[in-house]
Scaffold this motif. Structure first.
Motif, PDB file in Angstrom:
ATOM      1  N   ALA A 181       0.829  -1.209   0.000  1.00  0.00           N
ATOM      2  CA  ALA A 181       0.000   0.000   0.000  1.00  0.00           C
ATOM      3  C   ALA A 181       0.859   1.253   0.000  1.00  0.00           C
ATOM      4  CB  ALA A 181      -0.926   0.005   1.210  1.00  0.00           C
ATOM      5  N   GLY A 182       0.391   2.294  -0.718  1.00  0.00           N
ATOM      6  CA  GLY A 182       1.072   3.584  -0.753  1.00  0.00           C
ATOM      7  C   GLY A 182       0.283   4.560  -1.609  1.00  0.00           C
ATOM      8  N   ASP A 183       0.510   5.852  -1.395  1.00  0.00           N
ATOM      9  CA  ASP A 183      -0.162   6.869  -2.219  1.00  0.00           C
ATOM     10  C   ASP A 183       0.675   7.089  -3.473  1.00  0.00           C
ATOM     11  OD1 ASP A 183      -1.551   8.939  -3.310  1.00  0.00           O
ATOM     12  OD2 ASP A 183      -1.084  10.398  -1.734  1.00  0.00           O
ATOM     13  N   PHE A 184       0.448   6.250  -4.470  1.00  0.00           N
ATOM     14  CA  PHE A 184       1.307   6.232  -5.649  1.00  0.00           C
ATOM     15  C   PHE A 184       1.046   7.401  -6.609  1.00  0.00           C
ATOM     16  CE2 PHE A 184       0.692   1.648  -4.477  1.00  0.00           C
ATOM     17  CZ  PHE A 184       1.931   1.497  -3.882  1.00  0.00           C
ATOM     18  N   ASN A 185      -0.176   7.938  -6.601  1.00  0.00           N
ATOM     19  CA  ASN A 185      -0.475   9.049  -7.517  1.00  0.00           C
ATOM     20  C   ASN A 185      -0.470  10.401  -6.817  1.00  0.00           C
ATOM     21  OD1 ASN A 185      -2.823   8.858  -6.061  1.00  0.00           O
ATOM     22  ND2 ASN A 185      -4.089   8.140  -7.780  1.00  0.00           N
ATOM     23  N   GLY A 186      -0.203  10.436  -5.520  1.00  0.00           N
ATOM     24  CA  GLY A 186      -0.065  11.694  -4.797  1.00  0.00           C
ATOM     25  C   GLY A 186      -1.342  12.461  -4.575  1.00  0.00           C
TER      26      GLY A 186
ATOM     27  N   HIS B  48      -5.794  -1.370 -12.671  1.00  0.00           N
ATOM     28  CA  HIS B  48      -5.247  -1.152 -13.999  1.00  0.00           C
ATOM     29  C   HIS B  48      -3.757  -1.508 -13.973  1.00  0.00           C
ATOM     30  CE1 HIS B  48      -4.601   2.635 -11.814  1.00  0.00           C
ATOM     31  NE2 HIS B  48      -3.568   2.859 -12.613  1.00  0.00           N
ATOM     32  N   GLN B  49      -3.299  -2.054 -15.072  1.00  0.00           N
ATOM     33  CA  GLN B  49      -1.907  -2.500 -15.155  1.00  0.00           C
ATOM     34  C   GLN B  49      -1.006  -1.307 -15.473  1.00  0.00           C
ATOM     35  OE1 GLN B  49      -0.682  -5.138 -18.387  1.00  0.00           O
ATOM     36  NE2 GLN B  49       0.322  -6.473 -16.895  1.00  0.00           N
ATOM     37  N   VAL B  50       0.100  -1.197 -14.730  1.00  0.00           N
ATOM     38  CA  VAL B  50       1.006  -0.062 -14.921  1.00  0.00           C
ATOM     39  C   VAL B  50       2.396  -0.493 -15.378  1.00  0.00           C
ATOM     40  CG1 VAL B  50      -0.201   1.421 -13.272  1.00  0.00           C
ATOM     41  CG2 VAL B  50       1.610  -0.109 -12.448  1.00  0.00           C
ATOM     42  N   TRP B  51       2.650  -1.809 -15.401  1.00  0.00           N
ATOM     43  CA  TRP B  51       3.960  -2.302 -15.863  1.00  0.00           C
ATOM     44  C   TRP B  51       3.862  -3.785 -16.167  1.00  0.00           C
ATOM     45  CZ3 TRP B  51       7.167  -5.998 -13.372  1.00  0.00           C
ATOM     46  CH2 TRP B  51       8.430  -6.162 -13.953  1.00  0.00           C
ATOM     47  N   ASP B  52       4.642  -4.195 -17.140  1.00  0.00           N
ATOM     48  CA  ASP B  52       4.749  -5.610 -17.492  1.00  0.00           C
ATOM     49  C   ASP B  52       6.202  -5.902 -17.832  1.00  0.00           C
ATOM     50  OD1 ASP B  52       4.758  -8.038 -19.391  1.00  0.00           O
ATOM     51  OD2 ASP B  52       2.673  -8.013 -18.704  1.00  0.00           O
ATOM     52  N   SER B  53       6.705  -7.036 -17.386  1.00  0.00           N
ATOM     53  CA  SER B  53       8.119  -7.369 -17.621  1.00  0.00           C
ATOM     54  C   SER B  53       8.436  -7.552 -19.095  1.00  0.00           C
ATOM     55  CB  SER B  53       8.512  -8.618 -16.836  1.00  0.00           C
ATOM     56  OG  SER B  53       7.696  -9.723 -17.179  1.00  0.00           O
TER      57      SER B  53
ATOM     58  N   THR C  48       9.840   3.921  -9.472  1.00  0.00           N
ATOM     59  CA  THR C  48       9.564   5.282  -9.017  1.00  0.00           C
ATOM     60  C   THR C  48       8.203   5.738  -9.521  1.00  0.00           C
ATOM     61  OG1 THR C  48      11.925   5.777  -9.089  1.00  0.00           O
ATOM     62  CG2 THR C  48      10.431   7.642  -8.946  1.00  0.00           C
ATOM     63  N   GLY C  49       7.347   6.197  -8.593  1.00  0.00           N
ATOM     64  CA  GLY C  49       6.029   6.682  -8.992  1.00  0.00           C
ATOM     65  C   GLY C  49       6.132   7.977  -9.779  1.00  0.00           C
ATOM     66  N   ASN C  50       5.348   8.089 -10.858  1.00  0.00           N
ATOM     67  CA  ASN C  50       5.388   9.308 -11.677  1.00  0.00           C
ATOM     68  C   ASN C  50       4.040  10.015 -11.742  1.00  0.00           C
ATOM     69  OD1 ASN C  50       3.864   7.779 -13.515  1.00  0.00           O
ATOM     70  ND2 ASN C  50       5.678   7.188 -14.699  1.00  0.00           N
ATOM     71  N   GLY C  51       3.096   9.604 -10.894  1.00  0.00           N
ATOM     72  CA  GLY C  51       1.784  10.253 -10.867  1.00  0.00           C
ATOM     73  C   GLY C  51       0.719   9.478 -11.599  1.00  0.00           C
ATOM     74  N   THR C  52       1.059   8.923 -12.751  1.00  0.00           N
ATOM     75  CA  THR C  52       0.095   8.128 -13.521  1.00  0.00           C
ATOM     76  C   THR C  52       0.449   6.652 -13.518  1.00  0.00           C
ATOM     77  OG1 THR C  52       1.359   8.533 -15.561  1.00  0.00           O
ATOM     78  CG2 THR C  52      -0.424  10.066 -15.035  1.00  0.00           C
ATOM     79  N   GLY C  53       1.588   6.326 -13.033  1.00  0.00           N
ATOM     80  CA  GLY C  53       2.045   4.938 -12.985  1.00  0.00           C
ATOM     81  C   GLY C  53       3.427   4.875 -12.365  1.00  0.00           C
ATOM     82  N   PHE C  54       4.307   4.120 -12.990  1.00  0.00           N
ATOM     83  CA  PHE C  54       5.664   3.962 -12.466  1.00  0.00           C
ATOM     84  C   PHE C  54       6.670   3.986 -13.612  1.00  0.00           C
ATOM     85  CE2 PHE C  54       2.938   2.052  -9.321  1.00  0.00           C
ATOM     86  CZ  PHE C  54       3.485   2.475  -8.126  1.00  0.00           C
TER      87      PHE C  54
END
Length: 633
Positions: A519-524, A562-567, A614-620
């Protein structure tokens, strides 16, 4: 020491700058021409026989199974540099430790089986040499932490030549003065020019600081002019030397000598600088006395999305025992001073009368100074508390500014076949501890399967109070789908509201067993979100495929994932990944760290890396490796 010829120009340049203008050449350092030490003094000193008599060096025992010495001792041609390859030494190497008089039977003689050069091996003439077996009866020398200072006195020791002996059988030492201190090196000269010199055979030997009866290793011998050493041109009068500093690399020494067998992580602002750091409780296994040994490492955030080298802020003493397997770790500001502390729910096992005994320990943060020694703040006592039935998270559940603890507790199955589960809180008190546990919810007539519940804490609805979320696994449906759901329980003045389901995988398939949550506030936006590292399994070409999904926190619970990254084309092993979250770069948005297990070496030590999203506001942003303890990769 090793080379019969002068070192090449880069070494000459170092000596010219550090010792004397106009110096033209210098040779590798190899033995201290001074006085022999009394038996038992500097027993940590080691003599290294390399290539069965072909080379001779000195070193210092810094752990029962590790000697710190110079990498040039093992270089193919020391005159051309000291960068070497990690692994087994090319030539058979034997270490004699605890025998300041080589004619005596004291101490131990054992083979060197592994070399770990300093990670920036082209900058420092330094290597850790692992012994085939631990040395007993010899106290390793402590690695100094205070910075070297110009003008301070050091004792330099080694088994090298003296003024009159080619191969002495006694450890020699002499007093030296620090002339100048540079990044990675220190220039020294004998306090009494008539008596001291660093000679052949002293390479890798210890330079120690003695303060109030405490001896600390601060440097190792590297290069010298060797004036006054037997076999040196009589016209050479210079006796200065350049040693490799170790006073500023204690974390690396600790990292090598104590690479963990296992670890668990937690995140928080431990030093109070506004950026999230990472703590790692590591398992060192059992020592020779049979005690379980553990340590606490801290990686402080560097403000750039990465971390500084880990430093050990606590470790069990040889006579103490701490069972890593019995420890569940979490983090929070339990005393409300603005710095994150650590708590461990600890399993003492069953008592003679059949009770499950559990305790709660805290490590209180001292800011940049580390942590206070662990203190037990609660114990189940005459009651029975099943540690195996406890899942623990931290949060300020009563809104008083101090972090509390919540435990999802498994009561097992009832007589009518229901899975009975409860929620218990330990609220922080003003005595730097916790109030007795209080049950604030239980499943009652409903059935709640503790075994398929993954718990996280955060202010998911943005009301200023910490809530709880549970990712719940229902198993497979009749048509073969993996069914999962997300439950949310909001905080109220007396504990928690009844949990309610805020998302269900529905017609899609979501494998609960393939999900790790954090858990974390990833989008600020001021509301805590939930991230899930998801395992897709092996692809047709053998890659481990992994994805990162986010449930954004909302007023009513959570938005759909929603998916924000895939290997993608890369391979990422989900099973080797442990998550933590925090604002590591201080930009107001939470990031994700993953401690990645590359597997165990032949000696059972974990080879691990630390990656950040690193979180960038819309994803990582794409993951970046910011630390690695596998120095052979």
């Amino acid at each position: 020491m090793l080379s019969r010829r002068p070192r090449v120009a880069w070494v000459t340049g170092l000596l010219t700058t550090a010792i004397a203008a106009g110096a033209v050449t210098a040779v590798p350092a190899n033995a201290v021409a001074g006085e022999t030490v009394e038996n038992g003094t500097y027993a940590f000193a080691a003599k290294l026989d390399i290539g069965e008599g072909a080379r001779s060096c000195s070193g210092a025992l810094v752990d029962q199974q590790w000697v710190l010495t110079a990498s040039s001792c093992f270089a193919e041609n020391p005159a051309k540099g000291f960068k070497i390859t990690a692994g087994a030494p090319k030539w058979k190497t034997t270490a004699t430790v605890g025998r300041t008089d080589l004619t005596k039977p004291t101490g131990a003689v054992t083979d060197v089986v592994e070399l770990v050069p300093y990670k920036e091996g082209w900058q420092r003439d330094l290597v850790m040499a692992k012994l085939a077996k631990p040395v007993t009866g010899v106290t390793p020398v402590a690695v100094g932490t205070g910075a070297l200072r110009q003008g301070e006195e050091l004792k330099v020791a080694g088994f090298g030549r003296t003024k009159s002996e080619w191969v002495p059988d006694r450890l020699g030492s002499a007093s030296f003065t620090v002339d100048s201190v540079r990044d990675g090196s220190v220039a020294i000269s004998p306090k009494n020019p008539a008596d001291g010199a660093v000679c052949k055979g002293d390479t890798g030997g210890p330079a120690v600081r003695e303060t109030g009866g405490r001896v600390e290793l601060v440097a190792v011998n590297s290069t010298s002019w060797q004036g006054g050493c037997l076999g040196t041109d009589p016209s050479e009068t210079r006796r200065g030397a350049v040693d490799t500093r170790v006073d500023d690399i204690g974390p690396w020494v600790q990292q090598v000598r104590s690479l963990p067998k296992r670890y668990v992580t937690a995140s928080g602002d431990f030093n109070g600088d506004g950026k999230t750091d990472l703590a790692m409780l590591v398992d060192y296994g059992r020592n020779q006395a049979g005690h379980n040994q553990a340590a606490l490492w801290v990686y402080t955030a560097d403000g750039k999305g990465g971390f500084n080298e880990p430093r050990t802020v606590w470790e069990t003493r040889a006579q103490d025992s701490w069972n890593w397997e019995a420890s569940k770790l979490t983090a929070g500001d339990f005393n409300g001073d603005g710095k994150t502390d650590l708590a461990v729910l600890y399993n003492y096992g069953q008592t003679s009368d059949g009770r499950n005994e559990t305790g709660l320990w805290t490590f209180t943060s001292k800011g940049s100074a580390g942590f206070e020694a662990p203190r037990r703040v609660w114990q189940s006592g005459s009651g029975s508390w099943n540690w195996d039935a406890s899942k623990i998270v931290a949060g300020d559940f009563n809104g008083d500014g101090k972090t509390d603890l919540a435990v999802l507790y498994n009561y097992g199955q009832t007589s009518d076949g229901r899975n009975e589960t409860g929620l218990i809180t330990f609220t922080a008190n003003d005595s730097n501890g916790f109030n007795d546990p209080r049950r604030v919810w239980e499943s009652g007539k409903g059935s709640w399967n503790w075994n398929t519940s993954k718990l996280a804490a955060g202010d998911f609805n943005g009301d200023g109070k910490t809530d709880l979320a549970v990712l719940y696994g229902y198993g497979k449906t009749a048509d073969g789908r993996n069914e999962s759901a997300l439950w949310f329980t909001a905080n109220n003045s007396n504990g928690f509201n009844e949990p309610r389901k805020v998302w269900d995988s529905g017609k899609d398939s979501w494998n609960w067993e393939a999900s790790k949550i954090v858990a974390g506030d990833f989008n600020g936006d001021g509301k805590t979100d939930l991230a899930v590292l998801y395992r897709y399994g092996l692809t047709s070409d053998g890659r481990n495929q992994t994805g990162l999904w986010v449930f954004d926190g909302s007023k009513n619970g959570f938005d759909a994932p929603h998916q924000v990254w895939d290997s993608g084309k890369d391979s990422w092993n989900w099973d080797a990944s442990e998550l933590a979250a925090g604002d590591f770069n201080g930009d107001g948005k939470a990031d994700i760290s993953i401690t990645y297990n590359y597997g165990q070496g032949t000696d059972g030590r974990v080879q691990a890396g630390l990656w950040t999203f690193t979180g960038n506001g819309t994803g990582f942003n794409a993951p970046r490796r910011v630390w690695d303890n596998n120095l052979q990769r």
